[in-house]
Design an enzyme around this catalytic site. Structure first.
Site, short mmCIF file in Angstrom:
data_model
loop_
_atom_site.label_atom_id
_atom_site.label_comp_id
_atom_site.label_asym_id
_atom_site.label_seq_id
_atom_site.Cartn_x
_atom_site.Cartn_y
_atom_site.Cartn_z
CB VAL A 190 -33.59 -39.95 4.56
CG1 VAL A 190 -34.06 -41.38 4.69
CG2 VAL A 190 -32.53 -39.83 3.48
N GLY B 182 -19.70 -32.70 -15.58
CA GLY B 182 -19.99 -31.40 -14.98
C GLY B 182 -18.89 -30.97 -14.05
CB CYS C 92 -25.22 -38.77 -0.20
SG CYS C 92 -26.80 -38.35 0.54
CE LYS D 257 -23.59 -38.47 5.13
NZ LYS D 257 -23.71 -39.90 5.09
NE ARG E 268 -27.59 -31.39 3.69
CZ ARG E 268 -28.27 -32.46 4.11
NH1 ARG E 268 -27.86 -33.10 5.18
NH2 ARG E 268 -29.32 -32.88 3.46
C1 UGA Z 1 -27.36 -39.95 -3.76
C2 UGA Z 1 -27.70 -41.32 -4.44
O1 UGA Z 1 -27.98 -41.10 -5.82
C3 UGA Z 1 -28.90 -41.96 -3.75
O2 UGA Z 1 -29.12 -43.24 -4.32
C4 UGA Z 1 -28.62 -42.11 -2.27
O3 UGA Z 1 -29.72 -42.61 -1.57
C5 UGA Z 1 -28.29 -40.74 -1.67
O4 UGA Z 1 -27.16 -40.17 -2.37
C6 UGA Z 1 -27.96 -40.94 -0.23
O5 UGA Z 1 -26.93 -41.55 0.08
O6 UGA Z 1 -28.79 -40.59 0.64
P1 UGA Z 1 -28.34 -37.46 -3.95
O7 UGA Z 1 -27.13 -37.07 -3.16
O8 UGA Z 1 -29.68 -36.96 -3.55
O9 UGA Z 1 -28.46 -39.08 -3.98
O10 UGA Z 1 -28.14 -36.93 -5.44
P2 UGA Z 1 -27.60 -37.53 -6.81
O11 UGA Z 1 -28.67 -37.42 -7.82
O12 UGA Z 1 -26.97 -38.83 -6.64
O13 UGA Z 1 -26.48 -36.44 -7.20
C7 UGA Z 1 -25.29 -36.29 -6.42
C8 UGA Z 1 -24.35 -35.30 -7.12
O14 UGA Z 1 -23.80 -35.88 -8.31
C9 UGA Z 1 -24.98 -33.99 -7.55
O15 UGA Z 1 -24.08 -32.94 -7.26
C10 UGA Z 1 -25.18 -34.15 -9.04
O16 UGA Z 1 -25.17 -32.92 -9.72
C11 UGA Z 1 -23.98 -34.99 -9.40
N1 UGA Z 1 -24.18 -35.81 -10.64
C12 UGA Z 1 -25.12 -36.77 -10.67
C13 UGA Z 1 -23.37 -35.57 -11.73
O17 UGA Z 1 -22.48 -34.69 -11.73
N2 UGA Z 1 -23.54 -36.34 -12.85
C14 UGA Z 1 -24.47 -37.33 -12.91
O18 UGA Z 1 -24.54 -38.00 -13.96
C15 UGA Z 1 -25.28 -37.54 -11.79
#
Ligand code: UGA
Length: 407
Positions: A11, A241, A248, A251, A315
């Site tokens: 970030v 999935g 994020c 945790k 992570r």
């Molecule tokens: C997440 C949030 O989306 C952000 O808005 C937030 O700022 C961030 O956490 C944070 O707290 O800093 P991020 O962890 O980068 O962002 O990734 P995501 O795109 O949210 O994906 C998280 C997990 O969910 C991944 O393992 C992804 O594969 C999974 N996921 C996501 C799914 O299994 N299905 C989905 O439809 C979307």
């Protein structure tokens, strides 16, 4: 403006680079001297599409140091340090240390906390340093971080001092995004509630995926599309999935549940969200066993190691959890990842084609390059755990969340 960013992880580095790109001078501070040296040489330690070019273009406006006294000229200091969970509870020590360090150098610099912290943290720290603190939570996604920082859906600014809050709003004015001015506590909770809600959407669709697997003719991708067209539900975050990973959601859901417990409340939905997520790998293993039988001695090629596509972040990666579980069942693993080329104890291949002779090719993250590959036609078996494969091209791939005849 003169701005400081404390904590140059994912970030912090993206935030610093985008703010510099908008013409501000940015003092970048991190206690990790190795990171600082790398950045001074123009090297990045995170993979994020577009970041390297943007960073190198703006280095002249950025300085890198481990010395807090360099932020003396700064008007705002953004705190972007990690807030891990330890034994299910948030560890705020890095936030506290960095806030104390900033305020000991300069009482006037406005402190804006971007780190995800439980409600009440900013107020408690304010009392400690005798100055109000601004809460400015971050909503960017890894893999899409620059775009999310340039064009956020909203900016949330919490605090007690209008003057301080305005200064933080000034930094983000270029985004043109709607700004919500709220209390520190509301800002802090908006962040947790956002992540918990998004995680809940994922666990919800994963439960529907389990149901689809029992119904001839059903497929969760179509169901997700159909429900997502209702604007009250929305189409995003409904990809089934092997569950959510990363630094994020896991945790933050844990921290929120334990924070609520301290307040005497049980967050039943968030707890169920976590439970459903914890069962995903067991479910994936059962699917693979249905396909190729007992896993002892079987060769399995896993595609994708990171917690999602377009990142080198491992992570809490579900893919890594899957590999551990497959190995515990006696399987031998080969792995391919577009950016990770080494992982302790895992034999990596450089090209997906090298997985050809294995008993199963298992897709465990959503990189676009996994959508189609001639190897899916030649491999003995392919299991798509992320619903990424183009089934029009590869109709024989076994997919999570769809009925399968041998059920
Ligand atoms: C997440 C949030 O989306 C952000 O808005 C937030 O700022 C961030 O956490 C944070 O707290 O800093 P991020 O962890 O980068 O962002 O990734 P995501 O795109 O949210 O994906 C998280 C997990 O969910 C991944 O393992 C992804 O594969 C999974 N996921 C996501 C799914 O299994 N299905 C989905 O439809 C979307």
């Amino acid at each position: 403006m003169n701005v400081a960013v404390v904590g140059l992880g994912f970030v912090g580095l993206v935030t610093a680079t985008v703010i510099a790109d908008k013409g501000n001078s940015v003092t970048c501070i991190d206690v990790d001297g190795e990171k600082i040296e790398k950045l001074k040489r123009g090297e990045l330690y995170i993979y994020e599409p577009g970041l390297k070019e943007l960073f190198q273009r703006n280095m002249a406006r950025m300085s890198f140091t481990s010395d807090y006294s360099s932020l003396r000229e700064s008007e705002v200091a953004f705190i972007c340090v990690p807030t891990p969970t330890v034994n299910g509870k948030i560890d705020l020590s890095s936030v506290r240390d960095s806030v104390l360090s900033v305020s000991s150098v300069d009482k006037d610099v406005i402190i804006a906390v971007k780190s995800t912290v439980v409600p009440g943290t900013a107020s408690a720290l304010s009392s400690m340093i005798g100055r109000s603190i601004v809460s400015n939570p971050e909503f960017l996604r890894e893999g899409n971080a620059i775009e999310d920082t340039l064009h956020p859906d909203r900016i949330v600014v919490g605090g007690k001092s209008d003057v301080d809050m305005e200064k933080v709003c000034d930094v983000w004015e270029f985004t043109g995004a709607p700004i919500m001015r709220v209390t520190n506590e509301n800002a802090e909770l908006i962040k947790y509630a956002s992540n918990a809600f998004l995680a809940t959407k994922i666990s919800f669709i994963n439960e529907i995926a389990n149901l689809c697997e029992k119904i001839p003719g059903a497929d969760v991708a179509t169901v997700a599309k159909g429900i997502g067209m209702d604007h009250r539900i929305g189409k995003d975050f409904l990809r089934a999935g092997i569950g959510f990973g990363g630094s994020c959601f896991p945790k933050d859901t844990r921290a929120l549940v334990s924070f609520a417990e301290e307040k005497g409340l049980e967050l039943k939905i968030v707890k169920s969200t976590m439970e459903v997520n914890e069962e995903r790998i067991k479910h994936a293993i059962e699917m693979i066993e249905e396909e190729i039988g007992n896993l002892t001695g079987k060769n399995i090629c896993v595609l994708g190691l990171t917690f999602k596509d377009n990142t080198n972040d491992l992570r809490e990666s579900k893919s890594v959890e899957l590999i551990d579980a497959l190995r515990a069942k006696g399987a031998k693993i080969l792995a391919y990842d577009p950016v990770i080329k080494e992982l302790d104890g895992v034999k990596m291949v450089n090209r997906i084609e090298e997985c050809k002779g294995t008993d199963s090719v298992v897709i465990a993250s959503e990189w676009k390059e996994f959508e189609t590959n001639p190897i899916y036609e030649r491999a003995k078996n392919v299991v798509d755990l992320k619903k990424v494969v183009n089934l029009k091209v590869h109709p024989n791939v076994r997919v999570i969340g769809a009925y399968h005849a041998e059920n």
